[in-house]
Design a protein around this motif. Structure first.
Motif, PDB file in Angstrom:
ATOM      1  N   TYR A  62      54.106  44.282  11.997  1.00 14.60           N
ATOM      2  CA  TYR A  62      53.232  44.819  10.955  1.00 14.60           C
ATOM      3  C   TYR A  62      53.140  46.332  11.085  1.00 14.60           C
ATOM      4  CZ  TYR A  62      49.382  45.366  14.351  1.00 14.60           C
ATOM      5  OH  TYR A  62      48.611  45.752  15.405  1.00 14.60           O
ATOM      6  N   TYR A  63      52.611  46.959  10.029  1.00  8.35           N
ATOM      7  CA  TYR A  63      52.353  48.396  10.028  1.00  8.35           C
ATOM      8  C   TYR A  63      50.844  48.601  10.093  1.00  8.35           C
ATOM      9  CZ  TYR A  63      57.179  48.723   8.334  1.00  8.35           C
ATOM     10  OH  TYR A  63      58.537  48.612   8.202  1.00  8.35           O
ATOM     11  N   GLY A  64      50.409  49.307  11.133  1.00 13.35           N
ATOM     12  CA  GLY A  64      48.991  49.592  11.303  1.00 13.35           C
ATOM     13  C   GLY A  64      48.705  51.062  11.050  1.00 13.35           C
ATOM     14  N   GLU A  65      47.553  51.347  10.495  1.00 17.03           N
ATOM     15  CA  GLU A  65      47.179  52.734  10.226  1.00 17.03           C
ATOM     16  C   GLU A  65      47.029  53.506  11.543  1.00 17.03           C
ATOM     17  OE1 GLU A  65      44.738  53.426   6.220  1.00 17.03           O
ATOM     18  OE2 GLU A  65      43.658  52.163   7.656  1.00 17.03           O
ATOM     19  N   LYS A  66      47.525  54.713  11.556  1.00 12.56           N
ATOM     20  CA  LYS A  66      47.378  55.554  12.734  1.00 12.56           C
ATOM     21  C   LYS A  66      45.889  55.783  13.001  1.00 12.56           C
ATOM     22  CE  LYS A  66      51.782  58.017  12.291  1.00 12.56           C
ATOM     23  NZ  LYS A  66      52.451  59.332  12.122  1.00 12.56           N
ATOM     24  N   GLY A  67      45.503  55.602  14.228  1.00  8.38           N
ATOM     25  CA  GLY A  67      44.109  55.775  14.590  1.00  8.38           C
ATOM     26  C   GLY A  67      43.294  54.512  14.478  1.00  8.38           C
ATOM     27  N   SER A  68      43.840  53.455  13.853  1.00  8.49           N
ATOM     28  CA  SER A  68      43.093  52.209  13.704  1.00  8.49           C
ATOM     29  C   SER A  68      43.037  51.467  15.035  1.00  8.49           C
ATOM     30  CB  SER A  68      43.753  51.323  12.646  1.00  8.49           C
ATOM     31  OG  SER A  68      43.157  50.039  12.614  1.00  8.49           O
ATOM     32  N   THR A  69      41.882  50.963  15.382  1.00  8.94           N
ATOM     33  CA  THR A  69      41.710  50.209  16.626  1.00  8.94           C
ATOM     34  C   THR A  69      41.342  48.749  16.370  1.00  8.94           C
ATOM     35  OG1 THR A  69      39.387  50.910  16.740  1.00  8.94           O
ATOM     36  CG2 THR A  69      41.022  52.270  17.911  1.00  8.94           C
ATOM     37  N   ASP A  70      41.301  48.361  15.095  1.00  6.50           N
ATOM     38  CA  ASP A  70      40.952  46.978  14.748  1.00  6.50           C
ATOM     39  C   ASP A  70      41.874  46.522  13.621  1.00  6.50           C
ATOM     40  OD1 ASP A  70      39.791  44.529  14.551  1.00  6.50           O
ATOM     41  OD2 ASP A  70      37.946  45.220  13.585  1.00  6.50           O
ATOM     42  N   ASP A  71      43.144  46.356  13.958  1.00  7.61           N
ATOM     43  CA  ASP A  71      44.126  45.982  12.936  1.00  7.61           C
ATOM     44  C   ASP A  71      43.846  44.608  12.340  1.00  7.61           C
ATOM     45  OD1 ASP A  71      45.446  48.370  13.340  1.00  7.61           O
ATOM     46  OD2 ASP A  71      46.820  47.545  14.827  1.00  7.61           O
ATOM     47  N   ALA A  72      43.239  43.716  13.116  1.00  9.18           N
ATOM     48  CA  ALA A  72      42.992  42.358  12.638  1.00  9.18           C
ATOM     49  C   ALA A  72      42.062  42.348  11.433  1.00  9.18           C
ATOM     50  CB  ALA A  72      42.421  41.500  13.753  1.00  9.18           C
ATOM     51  N   ASN A  73      41.078  43.245  11.430  1.00  9.81           N
ATOM     52  CA  ASN A  73      40.086  43.268  10.348  1.00  9.81           C
ATOM     53  C   ASN A  73      40.260  44.448   9.402  1.00  9.81           C
ATOM     54  OD1 ASN A  73      38.578  40.941  11.317  1.00  9.81           O
ATOM     55  ND2 ASN A  73      37.920  42.264  13.005  1.00  9.81           N
ATOM     56  N   ASN A  74      41.325  45.196   9.579  1.00  6.17           N
ATOM     57  CA  ASN A  74      41.586  46.343   8.699  1.00  6.17           C
ATOM     58  C   ASN A  74      42.311  45.866   7.446  1.00  6.17           C
ATOM     59  OD1 ASN A  74      42.361  48.713   7.438  1.00  6.17           O
ATOM     60  ND2 ASN A  74      42.981  49.731   9.326  1.00  6.17           N
ATOM     61  N   PRO A  75      41.701  46.000   6.269  1.00 10.25           N
ATOM     62  CA  PRO A  75      42.350  45.498   5.042  1.00 10.25           C
ATOM     63  C   PRO A  75      43.624  46.256   4.691  1.00 10.25           C
ATOM     64  CG  PRO A  75      40.402  46.793   4.510  1.00 10.25           C
ATOM     65  CD  PRO A  75      40.394  46.612   6.002  1.00 10.25           C
ATOM     66  N   ASN A  76      43.847  47.398   5.321  1.00 19.85           N
ATOM     67  CA  ASN A  76      45.040  48.189   5.025  1.00 19.85           C
ATOM     68  C   ASN A  76      46.224  47.850   5.927  1.00 19.85           C
ATOM     69  OD1 ASN A  76      43.700  49.700   2.984  1.00 19.85           O
ATOM     70  ND2 ASN A  76      42.785  51.022   4.550  1.00 19.85           N
TER      71      ASN A  76
END
Length: 548
Positions: A179-193
């Motif tokens: 998957y692609y996660g937003e830079k700086g995101s620490t909660d990819d599971a609950n990040n709608p992006n």
């Protein structure tokens, strides 16, 4: 022997050179530089002089006596004009630069092509008698950069690194999603992006993973042969502001101390005493067993005490290489036998609605059937392949009770037959009664081809002497586009030099001017220069290395 071989080689090149036209000689030189590694280490000026007729006309004077200080015969004398000598030196200089660039790139490609092995561990999880672990770990440790995955395997180990046998902790499945996660995101599971990068398979819900197996993981071959690999980390594919990351799901069931191990591993709902699934939705009465009953923190039978609590890890090993243009990328396909597509009534339409359920129940054949060859549950489906190619690797995933799975082409030809291997002992990797491996298919490239838009047929077979809950029938395929062999290294080397054309041009002009000036000062009556093996030029270029 080496000097004798070199002598024969140069004589051969000289004799061949006399028979070829200039254009043909240039093509021969390029081919030699592209495909003969030994010539890449020879100074380019030697190659120019070996191909004497490639640039200028000359003649032998005296006998062909080879000198240890020079590749030319000691009495080999070449007559050339000032202009011809300048052109020869210019071409020699350019070939020398090319030779150095090629040698450097060869070393870099050898380094990039070396297979690297990375071993990682999941966060620790704790299991007791009858307990279940079914967690999702985001942004797990993973090799970074533009790479090719060559193999991915995993297993459950204890805190000392010892493999845990299936009759103690059953590995229902493990999967790895890209998957692609937003830079700086620490909660990819609950990040709608968060953007899931699915495999190329037809299922649009579930089975989106790139890698995954179950109890068979220890003895199932996952190696991808050269020149193929699963290409990941492609910078142009990653959206701006995102990073490529990986998610791991490990589903393990502790069966120590339980009475019916098989029913626990098949997630029979009555043993888990649940009426709601992991999302809080009520279970239908007809749903008797499967993933919806054995989610994280559920319990199969009585729970053990503190003394039986065990600390475990999922250890995964990735073999990978840095990506280079000589590799051929593979597409990952996963076919689900529970996919019951609604095929269009019109033969002119290829639009199909997918319905992948991932698991299903095998009904018993009945007491009248007895234990015989007829007690086999056969489940089938048809799957449309929008984009075909060469099948490079294939393997099925099934659960206990399986007898094999097969994949067929539209014309009935067998694409792959994958059968389970059951253990016969107690140690990890050979547990009696458990599937400890699945046979794999490695067809020779070009021999098993799926056509674009071909309708495939999948068959999953289980023994139904008894009822089985929550079984699976998946088929993993790695498919390559049909394509021409990769370009030789010379193409890349010349391309690299082309980017620095102005450096070569400037150096060539300077070399031409210096050579012309020297030639005029030394010019003889005929306007020609003589270059021989005892000249300063030859001794300077071909001076042997000191052995001191």
């Amino acid at each position: 022997m080496q000097s004798g071989a070199r002598r024969l080689g140069h004589v051969f090149l000289f004799r061949v050179g006399q028979k070829l036209r200039v254009g043909q000689k240039l093509r021969v030189a390029v081919l030699l530089f592209s495909y003969i590694p030994a010539l890449r280490s020879i100074t380019a000026f030697r190659v120019v002089l070996s191909f004497k007729s490639l640039i200028f006309h000359g003649s032998f004077v005296g006998h062909e006596v080879w000198s240890p200080n020079c590749l030319l015969p000691s009495h080999y004398r070449i007559k050339m004009s000032h202009s011809q000598l300048s052109k020869a030196l210019l071409l020699a200089f350019m070939l020398s630069c090319t030779n150095l660039a090629l040698a450097r790139e060869i070393d870099e490609e050898e380094e990039r092509s070396s297979v690297k092995t990375s071993v990682f561990h999941s966060p620790a999880f704790y299991l007791n008698h009858g307990s279940v672990q079914d967690k999702f770990y985001y942004d797990i440790p993973f090799p970074r950069g533009h790479i090719a995955i060559k193999s991915f395997v995993g297993e459950v180990v204890d805190e000392d690194g010892n493999p845990v046998p299936l009759h103690e902790t059953y590995l229902h499945h493990w999967i790895v999603d890209r998957y692609y996660g937003e830079k700086g995101s620490t909660d990819d599971a609950n990040n709608p992006n968060t953007i899931i990068v699915r495999n190329s398979g037809p299922c649009k819900v579930g089975v989106e993973q790139y890698f995954g197996l179950g109890s068979e993981t220890r003895k199932t071959d996952t190696w991808i042969p050269d020149p193929y690999g699963i290409e990941v980390g492609v910078p142009s594919q990653i959206p701006e502001g995102y990073e490529e990351r990986w998610m791991l799901n490990v589903h393990a069931i502790d069966t120590r101390g339980v009475d019916d191990k098989l029913s626990c591993t098949e997630c029979k709902c009555s043993l888990y005493n649940v009426t709601l699934d992991r999302y809080g939705l009520p279970l239908e009465k007809k749903y008797l067993g499967g993933l919806r009953c054995c989610y994280d923190h559920t319990q199969c039978g009585p729970e053990g005490g503190a003394e039986t609590l065990r600390k475990l890890f999922f250890r995964y090993t990735i073999k990978w290489v840095h990506w280079n243009p000589s590799f051929i990328p593979l597409r990952v396909y996963i076919i689900d036998v529970t996919d019951a597509p609604q095929h269009p009534s019109s033969s002119l339409s290829r639009r199909i609605v997918r319905d992948c359920k991932i698991e299903y129940t095998v009904q018993p054949c009945g007491a009248a059937g007895g234990a015989n060859a007829e007690c086999i549950d056969v489940k089938k489906t048809r799957v449309l392949f929008p984009q075909g190619g060469d099948v490079i690797y294939a393997v099925a995933h099934q659960h206990t009770g399986a007898v094999g799975s097969a994949l067929y082409g539209e014309d009935g030809r067998l694409l792959c037959n994958s059968v389970p291997m059951y253990g016969k002992g107690e140690e990890a990797g050979d547990e009696a009664g458990y599937i400890v491996g699945m046979s794999t298919c490695y067809p020779k490239p070009g021999t098993v081809v799926i056509k674009d838009g071909e309708l495939l047929r999948m068959v999953s077979n289980y023994s139904n002497e008894r009822m089985h809950f929550g079984v699976m029938g998946l088929f993993y395929l790695l498919v390559a586009d049909r394509r021409l062999p990769p370009k030789p290294i010379l193409s890349t080397g010349l391309s690299m030099l082309g980017e620095s054309w102005w450096v070569l041009a400037s150096a060539g002009v300077l070399l031409y001017g210096v050579t012309a000036l020297i030639s005029r000062r030394r010019g003889d009556a005929e306007g020609y220069l003589a270059v021989s093996s005892d000249s300063a030029l030859c001794s300077a270029v071909f001076r042997p290395k000191s052995t001191a």
